[in-house]
Design an enzyme around this catalytic site. Structure first.
Site, PDB file in Angstrom:
ATOM      1  N   THR A  58       0.886  -1.172   0.000  1.00 60.04           N
ATOM      2  CA  THR A  58       0.000   0.000   0.000  1.00 60.04           C
ATOM      3  C   THR A  58       0.911   1.206   0.000  1.00 60.04           C
ATOM      4  O   THR A  58       2.098   1.060   0.295  1.00 60.04           O
ATOM      5  CB  THR A  58      -0.877  -0.012   1.277  1.00 60.04           C
ATOM      6  N   GLY A  88     -10.321  -3.370   1.652  1.00 59.80           N
ATOM      7  CA  GLY A  88      -9.416  -3.478   2.802  1.00 59.80           C
ATOM      8  C   GLY A  88      -9.599  -2.329   3.772  1.00 59.80           C
ATOM      9  O   GLY A  88     -10.604  -1.615   3.752  1.00 59.80           O
ATOM     10  N   ASP A  89      -8.614  -2.154   4.616  1.00 57.37           N
ATOM     11  CA  ASP A  89      -8.681  -1.114   5.654  1.00 57.37           C
ATOM     12  C   ASP A  89      -8.347   0.282   5.142  1.00 57.37           C
ATOM     13  O   ASP A  89      -8.771   1.283   5.723  1.00 57.37           O
ATOM     14  CB  ASP A  89      -7.697  -1.448   6.783  1.00 57.37           C
ATOM     15  N   THR A 113      -0.665   0.068   6.893  1.00 54.70           N
ATOM     16  CA  THR A 113      -0.424  -0.900   5.819  1.00 54.70           C
ATOM     17  C   THR A 113      -0.285  -2.281   6.438  1.00 54.70           C
ATOM     18  O   THR A 113       0.281  -2.426   7.525  1.00 54.70           O
ATOM     19  CB  THR A 113       0.850  -0.564   5.011  1.00 54.70           C
ATOM     20  N   GLY A 114      -0.827  -3.268   5.747  1.00 54.29           N
ATOM     21  CA  GLY A 114      -0.735  -4.614   6.297  1.00 54.29           C
ATOM     22  C   GLY A 114      -1.971  -5.399   5.918  1.00 54.29           C
ATOM     23  O   GLY A 114      -2.731  -4.996   5.031  1.00 54.29           O
ATOM     24  N   HIS A 115      -2.176  -6.491   6.612  1.00 52.25           N
ATOM     25  CA  HIS A 115      -3.313  -7.369   6.315  1.00 52.25           C
ATOM     26  C   HIS A 115      -4.597  -6.673   6.775  1.00 52.25           C
ATOM     27  O   HIS A 115      -4.949  -6.685   7.948  1.00 52.25           O
ATOM     28  CB  HIS A 115      -3.094  -8.699   7.037  1.00 52.25           C
ATOM     29  N   GLY A 116      -5.283  -6.055   5.798  1.00 51.31           N
ATOM     30  CA  GLY A 116      -6.344  -5.093   6.089  1.00 51.31           C
ATOM     31  C   GLY A 116      -7.476  -5.590   6.972  1.00 51.31           C
ATOM     32  O   GLY A 116      -8.026  -4.829   7.773  1.00 51.31           O
TER      33      GLY A 116
HETATM   34  N1  ASP Z   1      -3.889  -2.817   3.960  1.00 53.21           N
HETATM   35  C1  ASP Z   1      -4.011  -3.113   2.563  1.00 53.21           C
HETATM   36  C2  ASP Z   1      -5.240  -3.938   2.340  1.00 53.21           C
HETATM   37  O1  ASP Z   1      -5.496  -4.827   3.116  1.00 53.21           O
HETATM   38  C3  ASP Z   1      -2.840  -3.813   2.008  1.00 53.21           C
HETATM   39  C4  ASP Z   1      -1.514  -3.357   2.557  1.00 53.21           C
HETATM   40  O2  ASP Z   1      -1.419  -2.348   3.198  1.00 53.21           O
HETATM   41  O3  ASP Z   1      -0.515  -3.999   2.357  1.00 53.21           O
HETATM   42  O4  ASP Z   1      -5.902  -3.722   1.371  1.00 53.21           O
END
Ligand code: ASP
Length: 309
Positions: free
Chosen positions: A178, A208-209, A229-232
């Site tokens: 992201t 996502g988030d 950023t991460g697993h939303g």
């Molecule tokens: N957070 C983002 C999502 O889940 C992806 C990411 O930030 O890596 O869509």
């Protein structure tokens, strides 16, 4: 002019970084170069006494154009081989916010989010209605070739193959990425913006988030500006960005304490990722619980720093 504060800005290019063992000197140089250019774009706005909202917009636009990062050009693919982009922006002065989800076409999804904030009475537009809004207001629209990258298509094919054959490694950290920016301007106002293609091989329609206000994006002058950023899915369930606000507002934690606690708590429920945060005092923090997070920042020293692992 005496009440001006030293502006600060931080950006991220996602916590879904390349494994350090796969990183080459050349690739690392390219990432750091892209981060530096994007940070400079936002820094130039702040140095000219521009607003935090304009600064985060400028940085995110630069990252959206860089195919190395999962947003705009170079966004990841859904299981239908489509690209669906999410973005949000929030102004810490008055909690004004705009967001879009599942859009495709606008070169800069962050400008779509900003237009929702500034030109409509709404906060969140999704899907075809959002695309139509972008066309109507004349945002720059690009064809599919603009957004295509072989690397992201390959990543989709590998993931689909893994799912078909029950391949060894299901590692969500390799599937996300992201871009985002947070800033505090010379007037002591903060803002945040986030833009993403989401996760490789996501279900079509999955959001996502990043565009969810309070999950992946948040800004309030009284507390902080955050871009995650991460697993939303985990960041949504944890209302991660707003949780940092709440810890500062009610728990009287510092920005650093609040941001670190949220990132630590997310690990406990399996949520991998990171975030960038600033406050109106010009403090900056960039915690993550993943192997790395592409990031760059300018603190009150006015210098540009970049980091990956
Ligand atoms: N957070 C983002 C999502 O889940 C992806 C990411 O930030 O890596 O869509």
């Amino acid at each position: 002019m005496s009440s001006l504060v030293k502006p600060v800005i931080a950006i991220h290019g996602g916590a879904g970084t390349m494994r350090s063992k796969d990183m080459t000197e050349e690739k690392e140089k390219a990432y750091r170069h892209g981060l530096t250019l994007a940070l400079e774009a936002g820094r130039a706005v702040l140095k000219a006494n521009g607003s935090a909202v304009d600064a985060v917009t400028a940085s995110v636009m630069a990252l959206e154009d860089d195919p190395l990062f999962n947003a705009g050009r170079g966004a990841v693919y859904t299981t239908n081989r489509t690209q669906e982009m999410d973005a949000a922006i929030m102004d810490g002065r008055d909690r004004n916010a705009g967001a879009v989800a599942g859009i495709f076409g606008p070169r800069h999804p962050v400008l779509a989010a900003r237009a929702v904030m500034e030109k409509t009475e709404h906060v969140f537009l999704a899907g075809e209605g959002a695309n139509e809004f972008c066309r109507e207001i004349g945002l720059e629209i690009k064809p599919a070739e603009w957004f295509y990258t072989e690397r992201r298509m390959k990543a989709l094919e590998q993931e689909m193959e893994r799912r078909r054959n029950g391949g060894e490694e299901n590692d969500p950290s390799r599937r996300h990425g992201t871009v985002g920016a947070v800033a505090c301007d010379v007037f002591g106002h903060v803002a945040a913006a986030t833009s993403t293609g989401g996760m490789t091989a996501k279900f079509p329609g999955r959001v996502g988030d990043s565009p969810v206000i309070g999950a992946g994006t948040w800004a309030d002058d009284k507390t902080c500006a955050v871009s995650a950023t991460g697993h939303g899915e985990y960041f949504i369930r944890y209302a991660a960005a707003h949780e940092i606000d709440a810890r500062i507002r009610w728990g009287k934690e510092t920005l650093e304490e609040a941001a670190q606690s949220v990132i630590k708590d997310l690990v406990k429920i399996g949520g991998e990722g990171g975030l960038i945060a600033v406050n109106a005092k010009g403090e900056v923090c960039l915690p993550f619980n993943s192997e790395g997070m592409y990031r760059a920042w300018m603190g009150q020293d006015g210098e540009i720093h970049t980091g990956i692992y």
